[in-house]
Write a protein that holds these residues in place. Structure first.
Motif, PDB file in Angstrom:
ATOM      1  N   ALA A 198       2.238   1.347   1.589  1.00  0.00           N
ATOM      2  CA  ALA A 198       2.756   2.445   2.380  1.00  0.00           C
ATOM      3  C   ALA A 198       4.145   2.907   1.776  1.00  0.00           C
ATOM      4  O   ALA A 198       4.173   4.105   1.501  1.00  0.00           O
ATOM      5  N   GLY A 210      -0.220  -0.254   7.058  1.00  0.00           N
ATOM      6  CA  GLY A 210      -1.223  -0.796   5.988  1.00  0.00           C
ATOM      7  C   GLY A 210      -2.072  -1.956   6.401  1.00  0.00           C
ATOM      8  O   GLY A 210      -2.055  -2.283   7.372  1.00  0.00           O
ATOM      9  N   HIS A 211      -2.318  -2.721   5.132  1.00  0.00           N
ATOM     10  CA  HIS A 211      -3.008  -3.972   5.388  1.00  0.00           C
ATOM     11  C   HIS A 211      -2.326  -4.877   4.447  1.00  0.00           C
ATOM     12  O   HIS A 211      -1.462  -5.539   4.749  1.00  0.00           O
ATOM     13  N   THR A 265       2.114  -3.737   2.748  1.00  0.00           N
ATOM     14  CA  THR A 265       2.497  -2.330   3.464  1.00  0.00           C
ATOM     15  C   THR A 265       3.834  -2.116   2.988  1.00  0.00           C
ATOM     16  O   THR A 265       4.110  -0.659   2.730  1.00  0.00           O
ATOM     17  N   GLY A 323       0.128  -5.093   9.079  1.00  0.00           N
ATOM     18  CA  GLY A 323      -0.762  -5.440   8.116  1.00  0.00           C
ATOM     19  C   GLY A 323      -1.315  -6.737   8.023  1.00  0.00           C
ATOM     20  O   GLY A 323      -1.234  -7.394   9.303  1.00  0.00           O
ATOM     21  N   PHE A 367       2.581  -8.628   4.072  1.00  0.00           N
ATOM     22  CA  PHE A 367       2.734  -6.995   4.325  1.00  0.00           C
ATOM     23  C   PHE A 367       4.374  -6.639   4.387  1.00  0.00           C
ATOM     24  O   PHE A 367       4.591  -5.693   4.546  1.00  0.00           O
TER      25      PHE A 367
END
Length: 377
Positions: free
Chosen positions: A176, A193-194, A197, A220, A224
């Motif tokens: 992200a 995000g996952h 991130t 995430g 992450f």
């Protein structure tokens, strides 16, 4: 994007500028502007609603009621440092890059909540590029910030790429935000995000970058929050996500620092909380990242005065990314954490700071003469 995300009805140009001026003036009154050693004082207290707050203020509005309709267009338009972008509520589906020449830039989300201003895209490391090849982890970033002195208030940075929608893609890292500049501060921001991130990094090996995240939300699954920066996360909420593609633990890892061996400090997490929507104990707190580009890395992470929910594996909160670099050889430590995920059941599995050591694990020790926080934080 989360179903609860709502965007306000569009304002007229005068209405947007009035709201933006009010939001900006409120931020101008915060002690952070007076105590920060660099960066613009972006907002005055006088002038008509349609007047520029400063000669270096630009307004971004998705419906054309500002100077630009996209964040990247506004960034591209500025020359040199000291610019402020006031960003109207809306979802900006684009990638944005702030290069090293655009120093001391400030972004201010004009909504009351960071959910109102969302910058999002859906590239992953394995996404094919138009000219051939794939984006890679860095190239997947929705927003890339390389300039020093960057500050953001009340903005959501997101990457909504999903594994389920791309079953043939093996490069599932989808960033992200990647931030590499020194003196980078994020207040009341969200990072969604996952895998991968929030990439808190530096411009190059041997280059140090101080970063500060206050009252932020990060979510995430795999590594992450990761990278090489010297970063302080204060009053932040880290949310681990459930996964439908895995049937057993671990689902992932919250932190994956890759601190350079010559850097005495990596990540400091203080007065935060870690929650989960996954089953209990399905997440590790951290694993060390020693990248192939820097086999001398000595990952550093201290988590203190933080509530760790049941999603964290209390028995074995750390694990290896590579057996060649076991987590026990890295600089991982905790201090006065609370919650079911912080219970010390096997002392050797979670190193604890002494009170004397904890006295040096502070935001001031990590950030030096830079003071990006507000009074009361």
């Amino acid at each position: 994007m989360p179903s609860h995300h709502r965007v306000r009805p569009p304002l007229s140009r005068r209405g947007f500028l009035t709201a933006a001026t009010a939001a900006a003036a409120a931020l101008a009154s915060e002690p952070a502007w007076a105590t920060t050693g660099s960066g613009p004082r972006p907002f005055g207290r006088h002038g008509s609603p349609t007047a520029r707050l400063t000669p270096k203020t630009l307004y971004v509005h998705p419906a054309g009621r500002g100077d630009f309709t996209s964040v990247q267009a506004a960034v591209t338009a500025v020359d040199g440092g000291g610019w402020t972008l006031v960003i109207a509520p809306g979802t900006y589906r684009e990638t944005v890059a702030v290069n090293t020449t655009r120093t001391d830039m400030t972004w201010i989300g004009a909504g009351d909540d960071p959910r109102a201003v969302v910058i999002v895209y859906d590239n992953a490391a394995g996404t094919p590029k138009p000219g051939g090849g794939t984006y890679g982890t860095t190239g997947s970033a929705t927003t890339l910030v390389q300039a020093d002195g960057f500050t953001a208030h009340r903005v959501t940075f997101a990457n909504d790429w999903l594994r389920a929608d791309h079953p043939g893609v093996s490069g599932t890292q989808a960033v992200a935000l990647k931030v590499q500049g020194d003196r980078s501060a994020f207040h009341h921001c969200r990072f969604l995000g996952h895998q991968d991130t929030l990439y808190a990094d530096t411009m190059a090996l041997g280059v140090f970058a101080r970063q500060y995240f206050a009252h932020c939300h990060v979510e995430g699954d795999v590594d992450f929050v990761f990278g090489r920066a010297t970063a302080v996360y204060e009053h932040c909420h880290f949310r681990t996500l459930t996964r439908t593609d895995l049937a057993s633990a671990p689902y992932g890892f919250v932190f994956a620092p890759s601190t350079a061996g010559t850097n005495p400090r990596g990540y400091l997490v203080t007065r935060g909380r870690v929650t989960s929507e996954a089953p209990d104990a399905f997440y590790k707190l951290a694993r060390p990242w020693v990248p192939s580009s820097d086999p001398t890395a000595h990952p550093s992470l201290t988590v203190r005065d933080t509530h760790l929910g049941p999603g964290i594996d209390a028995v074995a909160p750390y694990t290896n990314m590579s057996d060649s670099f076991p987590w026990q050889d890295q600089r991982f430590a905790e201090y006065r954490n609370t919650g079911p995920g912080a219970v010390v059941t096997v002392p050797g599995n979670r190193p604890q700071l002494t009170a004397e050591q904890a006295a040096s694990a502070t935001r001031t020790a990590y950030l030096g003469d830079w003071r990006p926080w507000k009074r009361g934080d």
